[in-house]
Write an enzyme that holds these catalytic residues in place. Structure first.
Site, PDB file in Angstrom:
ATOM      1  N   ASN A  79       0.890  -1.229  -0.091  1.00 43.41           N
ATOM      2  CA  ASN A  79      -0.092   0.152   0.209  1.00 43.41           C
ATOM      3  C   ASN A  79       1.116   1.319  -0.007  1.00 43.41           C
ATOM      4  O   ASN A  79       1.324   1.964   1.152  1.00 43.41           O
ATOM      5  CB  ASN A  79      -0.981  -0.173   1.578  1.00 43.41           C
ATOM      6  N   TRP A  80       0.745   2.385  -1.439  1.00 44.63           N
ATOM      7  CA  TRP A  80       1.366   3.202  -1.479  1.00 44.63           C
ATOM      8  C   TRP A  80       1.432   4.402  -0.614  1.00 44.63           C
ATOM      9  O   TRP A  80       2.356   4.800  -0.253  1.00 44.63           O
ATOM     10  CB  TRP A  80       1.887   3.138  -2.611  1.00 44.63           C
ATOM     11  N   LYS A  81      -0.092   4.483  -0.876  1.00 45.33           N
ATOM     12  CA  LYS A  81      -0.609   5.318   0.604  1.00 45.33           C
ATOM     13  C   LYS A  81      -0.665   6.950  -0.390  1.00 45.33           C
ATOM     14  O   LYS A  81      -0.798   6.213  -1.433  1.00 45.33           O
ATOM     15  CB  LYS A  81      -0.393   5.828   1.176  1.00 45.33           C
ATOM     16  N   HIS A 108      -9.368   0.839   5.288  1.00 40.07           N
ATOM     17  CA  HIS A 108      -7.631   1.369   6.112  1.00 40.07           C
ATOM     18  C   HIS A 108      -7.885   1.634   7.189  1.00 40.07           C
ATOM     19  O   HIS A 108      -9.280   2.753   7.054  1.00 40.07           O
ATOM     20  CB  HIS A 108      -7.003   1.432   4.910  1.00 40.07           C
ATOM     21  N   GLU A 145      -6.880   3.793   8.017  1.00 37.89           N
ATOM     22  CA  GLU A 145      -6.544   5.602   7.676  1.00 37.89           C
ATOM     23  C   GLU A 145      -8.091   6.499   6.663  1.00 37.89           C
ATOM     24  O   GLU A 145      -7.833   7.660   7.063  1.00 37.89           O
ATOM     25  CB  GLU A 145      -5.402   5.876   7.021  1.00 37.89           C
ATOM     26  N   GLU A 195      -5.180  -5.367  10.585  1.00 37.48           N
ATOM     27  CA  GLU A 195      -3.865  -4.056  11.030  1.00 37.48           C
ATOM     28  C   GLU A 195      -4.313  -3.567  12.205  1.00 37.48           C
ATOM     29  O   GLU A 195      -4.963  -2.370  12.479  1.00 37.48           O
ATOM     30  CB  GLU A 195      -4.244  -3.256   9.423  1.00 37.48           C
ATOM     31  N   GLY A 228       3.188   1.806  10.843  1.00 39.99           N
ATOM     32  CA  GLY A 228       3.927   3.296  10.425  1.00 39.99           C
ATOM     33  C   GLY A 228       4.701   3.195  11.850  1.00 39.99           C
ATOM     34  O   GLY A 228       4.979   4.784  11.833  1.00 39.99           O
ATOM     35  N   SER A 241       3.975  -2.600  10.138  1.00 41.57           N
ATOM     36  CA  SER A 241       5.634  -2.393  10.022  1.00 41.57           C
ATOM     37  C   SER A 241       6.200  -3.558  10.129  1.00 41.57           C
ATOM     38  O   SER A 241       6.973  -4.735  10.674  1.00 41.57           O
ATOM     39  CB  SER A 241       5.636  -1.523  12.081  1.00 41.57           C
ATOM     40  N   GLY A 274       2.590  -1.278   4.079  1.00 37.58           N
ATOM     41  CA  GLY A 274       3.137   0.340   3.477  1.00 37.58           C
ATOM     42  C   GLY A 274       4.222   0.563   3.239  1.00 37.58           C
ATOM     43  O   GLY A 274       4.616   0.522   1.951  1.00 37.58           O
ATOM     44  N   GLY A 275       5.146   1.638   4.480  1.00 32.06           N
ATOM     45  CA  GLY A 275       6.394   1.794   4.207  1.00 32.06           C
ATOM     46  C   GLY A 275       7.207   0.634   3.476  1.00 32.06           C
ATOM     47  O   GLY A 275       8.484   1.497   2.784  1.00 32.06           O
TER      48      GLY A 275
HETATM   49  C1  PEP Z   1      -0.483   0.061   6.563  1.00 34.38           C
HETATM   50  O1  PEP Z   1      -0.663   1.048   6.022  1.00 34.38           O
HETATM   51  O2  PEP Z   1      -1.929  -1.088   5.724  1.00 34.38           O
HETATM   52  C2  PEP Z   1       0.801  -0.646   6.730  1.00 34.38           C
HETATM   53  C3  PEP Z   1       0.983  -1.852   7.146  1.00 34.38           C
HETATM   54  O3  PEP Z   1       1.699   0.326   7.119  1.00 34.38           O
HETATM   55  P1  PEP Z   1       3.053   0.472   8.002  1.00 34.38           P
HETATM   56  O4  PEP Z   1       3.688  -1.305   6.632  1.00 34.38           O
HETATM   57  O5  PEP Z   1       3.597   1.471   7.508  1.00 34.38           O
HETATM   58  O6  PEP Z   1       3.256  -0.291   9.187  1.00 34.38           O
END
Ligand code: PEP
Length: 248
Positions: free
Chosen positions: A9-11, A93, A95, A163, A169, A208, A229-230
């Site tokens: 997920n590049w957001k 999600h 967010e 999640e 993050g 994470s 994500g990241g």
């Molecule tokens: C996400 O936003 O779905 C996520 C899991 O982010 P991260 O891997 O950066 O914690």
């Protein structure tokens, strides 16, 4: 058996230059042993889909509207995502739930719209830190599953992503036993509601995930992959996670 999936997920990150990361990912995994999905910002979906057409990496959106079209400034419909080349969409999600007030009812309607457009839904659930501290994680996740998953889904149309909001993050990851407890509960809820199809749905962990912790997370029962994500933004990092999932 649920399919193994590494989903990125590049957001709201990435531009045209970021497409080179996909080239690097494909070079590292020309014939991956697991499913790979990248969900870039909507502006990149069509270019990414064209660039990797026919290859083993799928492209997805990060949300969609409940309606097929209409007066919804700034929104995007499931059919638009599909026309741009997306095969999947992330819904619910945390967010989106927090920043856009998306309720379980809205997410359920989005999922119905997505499936009507032929998209595979990655549906996110997870507790906040306050809910974890109050020891209501299973109730919260159970309520999100019951409220946001439409009837009639199958392993081919729905993936669940657990999640924990406090792990996204932050570099913090739940203990192995905590992940195992929630994934087992999600599997039980899916089987209870959907029978054998509930056993065929993939359940991803997200929060994470990095190359350094992926192997121990993927060794947990009922963890069929990750929503990342990241660490999905750089091919080198995401590649390490894909390799760990292939080896699991
Ligand atoms: C996400 O936003 O779905 C996520 C899991 O982010 P991260 O891997 O950066 O914690």
């Amino acid at each position: 058996m649920p399919r193994k999936l590494a989903a990125g997920n590049w957001k709201m990150n990435g531009d045209g230059a970021s497409l080179a990361e996909i080239d690097a990912l494909l070079a590292a995994h020309p014939a991956p042993g697991v499913d790979i999905l990248i969900c870039p910002p909507a502006t990149l979906i069509e270019r990414m889909a064209r660039r990797i057409a026919g290859g083993p990496v799928a492209v997805g959106g990060q949300t969609c509207h409940t309606a097929a079209s209409g007066a919804h400034t700034g929104d995007i419909s499931a059919a638009m995502l599909a026309e741009a080349g997306a095969s999947h969409v992330i819904l619910g999600h945390s967010e989106r739930r927090a920043d856009h007030g998306e309720s379980n009812e809205t997410i359920r309607a989005q999922a119905e719209a997505a499936m009507a457009a032929g998209l595979h839904v990655i549906l996110c659930v997870g507790e906040t830190e306050a809910e974890r501290d109050a020891d209501v994680t299973l109730e919260v996740v159970g309520g999100q599953l019951a409220g946001s998953i439409p009837d009639g889904v199958t392993g081919a149309t729905l993936t669940v992503a657990y999640e924990p909001v406090w792990a996204i993050g932050t570099g913090r990851v739940p203990e192995i036993a905590q992940i195992a407890q929630v994934h087992d509960a999600i599997r039980a809820a899916l089987v209870d509601r959907f029978g054998p199809e509930g056993g065929a749905m993939s359940i991803l962990y997200g929060g994470s995930v990095k190359p350094g912790n992926a192997a121990e997370i993927f060794a947990i029962a009922n963890v069929d992959g990750a929503l990342v994500g990241g660490a999905s933004l750089k091919a080198a990092d995401f590649s390490g996670i894909i390799a760990a999932l292939e080896a699991a």
